[in-house]
Design a protein around this motif. Structure first.
Motif, short mmCIF file in Angstrom:
data_model
loop_
_atom_site.label_atom_id
_atom_site.label_comp_id
_atom_site.label_asym_id
_atom_site.label_seq_id
_atom_site.Cartn_x
_atom_site.Cartn_y
_atom_site.Cartn_z
N ASN A 1 0.84 -1.19 0.00
CA ASN A 1 0.00 0.00 0.00
C ASN A 1 0.88 1.25 0.00
OD1 ASN A 1 -1.62 2.17 0.65
ND2 ASN A 1 -2.84 1.04 2.18
N GLU A 2 1.09 1.78 -1.21
CA GLU A 2 2.04 2.88 -1.37
C GLU A 2 1.69 4.11 -0.55
OE1 GLU A 2 3.07 4.18 -5.31
OE2 GLU A 2 3.38 2.09 -5.92
N GLU A 3 0.41 4.36 -0.52
CA GLU A 3 -0.06 5.55 0.20
C GLU A 3 0.24 5.39 1.70
OE1 GLU A 3 -2.68 7.64 2.70
OE2 GLU A 3 -3.04 5.54 2.23
N GLU A 4 0.04 4.18 2.19
CA GLU A 4 0.31 3.94 3.60
C GLU A 4 1.82 4.04 3.89
OE1 GLU A 4 -1.61 1.05 6.92
OE2 GLU A 4 -0.57 0.01 5.30
N ALA B 1 3.87 5.92 2.43
CA ALA B 1 4.21 7.35 2.47
C ALA B 1 3.85 7.95 3.83
CB ALA B 1 3.47 8.09 1.36
N ARG B 2 2.70 7.53 4.37
CA ARG B 2 2.29 8.05 5.69
C ARG B 2 3.26 7.58 6.78
NH1 ARG B 2 -2.89 5.89 7.16
NH2 ARG B 2 -3.09 4.90 5.14
#
Ligand SMILES: Cc1cc2nc3c(=O)[nH]c(=O)nc-3n(C[C@H](O)[C@H](O)[C@H](O)COP(=O)(O)OP(=O)(O)OC[C@H]3O[C@@H](n4cnc5c(N)ncnc54)[C@H](O)[C@@H]3O)c2cc1C
Lengths: 393, 477
Positions: free
Chosen positions: B386-389, B391-392
């Protein structure tokens, strides 16, 4: 322009003094900067004008080092003094390099802390000097070598930039441990301006247990039995008494009083009857051992080779009509030797070197030559950090 | 088969080289799973001589080298670099000497931490540094990262226990510093090398100090209804200058993960935090310290305080702590193990900040850390797909480090900088600080081929010759 005139242009008169010839150095101009920036100014000027600088803390250990071949000025750190931060709740201390050990001890004792190393002449020795010479203390057995208690430092490099390594935290692996390199570099790589140290709890009480044995082997054997004591003493020493008076074993304990009582009982059971020294002589002996820095020969080896090393030194000394007296720290396998004819030690040094002893021998006024492989790497490091040779060596 | 592989194989033998892509797969990352770079060749020398011949060849060919132990590092230190070769110590597992009289051991760099401890224990001795990964990590990796562990609170990190090294330099030169000297003769090359994260050279043999196993150790467990109380309790123990041998905090999520796993230690599920403490030494020393600690614990509203009754209970309590990271595998596919240090008087405040940062980003956080050293390990749960995760997670990691540095802390207490923290190095160091590091690095490795792009940010190395790294040596596919 001569060096004095040039220094006069850069530094206010209160930072300029005169160094009277000693430690094998001639009379020289002395600069005692009061802040880091001024240390940097001096280094920049030295790099520009090609001066060679000798760096001095309190001057208490300089006498052990060899005199440099050429020196144009002395940089004294004595003016760079003061506690930057004593954090009693975190057990750390940060201070400027020229602060005396005595002043620092007083500061941290008030907060119930002990600053290691406990070195000779603390009222003269400075933190920077102690770290630069990696002088370990009387109580090293308990608190470790000085390099193990340095948490970080600020160092002025030959080009005048002041760099930091490590920090003020008891645990930290961010970046290289450059402070390990500067510790023990004797002012040949940079000028240590500020040091952070790890502190220890100040022991509640101290006790000295002693016994005298007719033979050194017996004293050392008893000392070895005391190594099994499950708490770490401050120091264990075996020294030759004058006029064939035998060999004195001393065990310095420190801690809470019930721990001292327990340890004394343990030692009496396992090692044999030991005398508890009165408080006054405990203090006195502690100072005597702490101040044993003037012995011409200091050595260390593997613990199992201590007897062999002592015997070799004794034999070589005897062959030259010299009598050797030792002060040994058997738990760390190090010691010092003094000789009946201190004026004539060169021959002895040569003879001892010829025996290829399984020990490192450090004579006052000489550095032991590192073996060629590591020596070449050390030279590369020196050239990288001081390419133009600002620091006299 | 390409030429370089052939030449390497002629030095290392058929088992000494991996070039089969399927077998190379496990080498593409270390414990920092979110970064993966395919390894092209893995060399497995048997000893110093083979390693030296191997590095000499790679020097002649201008090939970058990444040293690797067990690959348990959490900062990407052992992640391969493009066009480079991995040199693994996995076949250098011999314990060369255990010397109980002089209390040291000499081992090959690939020896696993726990194997050394076992060998020493036969003589009533131990190697004190005990990273929680000690069942897998190597002594060479410990040296390169200056690793810590729960007992380093009392005994100090790896550097305090290393007495000598054999180093193979970037060009294959062997530097033998293996004799255990009380003090270095000349500059402290060994002390400087420890913590250099594979950028100075390859350690092939390590001489370590051994210390006696303590006569007595007492393990205490205090249970708290808030994490704040646990933190404050530790801060007060430190401020009172007490000297236990370990002080470790585990929070609720960690406790739950441990108790649901094979490492179940009997930590009370439902508690907000436990504080695991150990006191070692002799009779009255242990008693006195434990008594003083219990008094402090009592002032911080504990739900319970107990002392392990026997060796088996002590073992279990520690197994829970050391298995904590592994156990967390149950609660998330991936775990980002952050590592930062703060002054020990500010534990509560920084733990709160850490929780707030993760909470704001909707991230699950577990805290299990070396509280006595002020060494935080916020473990953030995520899924690397999960790329977005991801990043977070990285943003949270960055903000946590920033907050720690602002509070007088540091970027890493034991995991190293590696790849992970390059960006943050200038939160702590000025360009000229980093430049001094580069100067020293260049002494060891003038071509910057040893673990390039790790530890010191490239832009800090002002006169970096990048061409060398971009040049693809002939023979690498
Ligand atoms: C579950 C878990 C728990 C952990 N707990 C702790 C802990 O409590 N304390 C702690 O400090 N760390 C901990 N770690 C991190 C890690 O285990 C340590 O950093 C360990 O020292 C790495 O050893 P390794 O053999 O796996 O080295 P690797 O990960 O293979 O390599 C680490 C670094 O060392 C270099 N290197 C490896 N071998 C050599 C060599 N012979 N010569 C030169 N450079 C070399 C590599 O290039 C790399 O930069 C933990 C990791 C995990 C996964």
């Amino acid at each position: 322009m001569n060096i004095e005139a040039r220094l006069g242009e850069i530094f206010p008169s209160e930072e300029l003094q005169h160094f009277r010839a000693r430690f094998g150095l001639p009379d020289l101009p002395l600069v005692a900067p009061r802040c880091e920036e001024r240390v940097a100014d001096l280094l920049k000027a030295a790099a520009q004008d090609g001066w060679k600088l000798v760096v001095l803390g309190g001057g208490s250990t300089f006498s052990r080092s060899p005199s440099p071949a050429r020196a144009d000025a002395v940089l004294s750190l004595a003016g760079l003094s003061g506690v930057t931060a004593y954090e009693p709740r975190d057990g750390t201390l940060t201070a400027l390099a020229g602060t005396t050990m005595a002043q620092l001890e007083e500061t941290v004792h008030a907060g119930g802390h002990h600053l290691s190393p406990e070195v000779a002449r603390p009222e003269v020795a400075t933190l920077g000097g102690v770290v630069a010479s990696a002088s370990s203390g009387f109580e090293r057995l308990r608190f470790g070598a000085v390099r193990e208690n340095v948490l970080g430092m600020r160092v002025a490099l030959c080009n005048g930039s002041v760099v930091k390594s490590g920090g003020r935290l008891v645990k930290n692996v961010t970046g290289y441990d450059l402070h390990r390199l500067f510790c023990g570099s004797n002012g040949t790589l940079g000028v240590i301006c500020e040091v952070s140290m790890r502190l220890y709890p100040l022991p509640e009480a101290t006790r000295l247990l002693t016994s005298v044995y007719p033979r050194r082997e017996a004293a050392l054997a008893k000392a070895r039995e005391s190594f099994e004591l499950p708490i770490s003493p401050l120091a264990i020493a075996v020294s030759d008494l004058a006029d064939g008076g035998g060999h004195l074993l001393e065990i310095f304990l420190a801690g809470r009083s019930e721990v001292l009582a327990w340890a004394t009982e343990w030692l009496n059971e396992r090692v044999g009857d030991l005398n508890t020294a009165p408080a006054e002589s405990t203090r006195e002996r502690r100072h005597i051992l702490r101040d044993d820095v003037r012995a011409p020969l200091r050595f260390h080896c593997r613990p199992s080779r201590l007897e062999e090393t002592v015997a070799t030194i004794e034999r070589c000394a005897e062959a030259q009509g010299q009598e050797a007296r030792f002060l040994l720290n058997p738990a760390l396998a190090e010691g010092t030797a003094r000789f009946s004819n201190p004026a004539n030690l060169e021959q002895l040094a040569v003879a001892l070197g010829g025996t290829r002893p399984a020990a490192t021998l450090l004579w006052t006024g000489t550095f032991p030559a590192p073996t060629p492989g590591p020596g070449r790497w050390m030279e590369k490091l020196r050239t990288a950090l001081d390419p133009t040779g600002v620091f006299a060596s | 088969m390409h030429r370089l592989a052939q030449e390497l194989r002629s030095i290392l033998g058929p088992r000494g080289l991996i070039d089969d892509p399927t077998k190379l797969l496990p080498y593409e990352s270390d414990g920092l799973a979110m970064v993966a770079v395919p390894a092209e060749l893995v060399c497995l020398p048997r000893d110093t001589q083979e390693a030296a011949a191997c590095l000499a060849l790679l020097h002649r060919e201008g090939v970058p080298v990444v040293a690797r132990g067990a690959g348990t590092g959490l900062a990407g230190g052992a992640t391969p670099v493009a066009n480079g070769v991995v040199v693994s110590t996995a076949r250098m597992r011999d314990i060369l000497e255990v010397n109980p009289l002089d209390r040291f051991a000499r081992v090959q760099a690939g020896v696993v931490n726990v194997d050394l401890t076992r060998a020493a224990s036969r003589h009533g001795l131990r190697y004190a540094p005990d990273p929680s990964s000690q069942m897998a990590c190597t002594i060479g990796g410990n040296v390169a990262n200056n690793s810590g562990g729960p007992h380093c609170f009392k005994h100090g990190a790896t550097t305090r226990h290393i007495q000598g090294l054999v180093i193979v330099a970037h060009d294959g030169e062997i530097l033998d510093l293996s004799e255990p000297h009380l003090d270095p003769v000349g500059y402290d090359l060994v002390g400087l090398f420890v913590g250099s994260e594979g950028t100075f050279g390859l350690a092939t043999e390590v001489t370590v100090k051994l210390v006696p196993t303590p006569a007595l150790d007492e393990v205490l467990l205090a249970v708290f209804s808030t994490l704040d109380d646990a933190c404050d309790c530790v801060s007060e123990i430190i401020a009172s200058r007490l000297e236990p041998s370990a002080l470790e905090i585990l929070d609720k999520l960690t406790i739950e993960a441990v108790e649901a796993s094979v490492f179940a230690a009997g930590y009370p599920v439902g508690a907000e935090a436990v504080l695991l403490m150990e006191v070692e030494g002799a009779g009255p020393e242990v008693e006195g310290t434990s008594r003083a600690i219990r008094k402090i614990v009592d002032r911080h509203s504990p739900l319970d305080v107990r002392s392990a009754r026997n060796a088996e209970e002590r073992r279990k309590l520690w197994a829970g702590r050391k298995g904590a990271f592994g156990a967390m595998g149950r609660i998330a596919p991936d775990l980002y193990v952050a590592d930062a240090v703060v002054p020990r008087s500010r534990l509560r405040e920084l733990i709160r900040t850490t929780i707030a940062i993760c909470h704001e980003r909707n991230l699950r956080l577990a805290n299990v850390f070396h509280a006595g050293d002020g060494n935080l390990h916020p473990n953030i749960c995520y899924d690397r797909r999960n790329e977005e995760e991801v990043a977070r997670v990285l943003e949270a990691g960055h903000l946590i480090l920033k907050a720690c540095v602002e509070a007088g802390g540091a970027l890493t207490g034991e995991h190293g900088v590696g790849l992970e923290k390059l960006e943050q190095m200038d939160l702590l160091f000025a360009p000229h600080d980093l430049d001094a590091m580069c100067r020293v690095r260049d002494v060891w490795d003038p071509e910057r081929r040893m673990n390039p792009g790790k530890l010191v940010p490239l832009r800090a190395c002002m006169e970096l010759r990048t061409t060398r790294l971009e040049h693809k040596p002939e023979g690498i596919a």
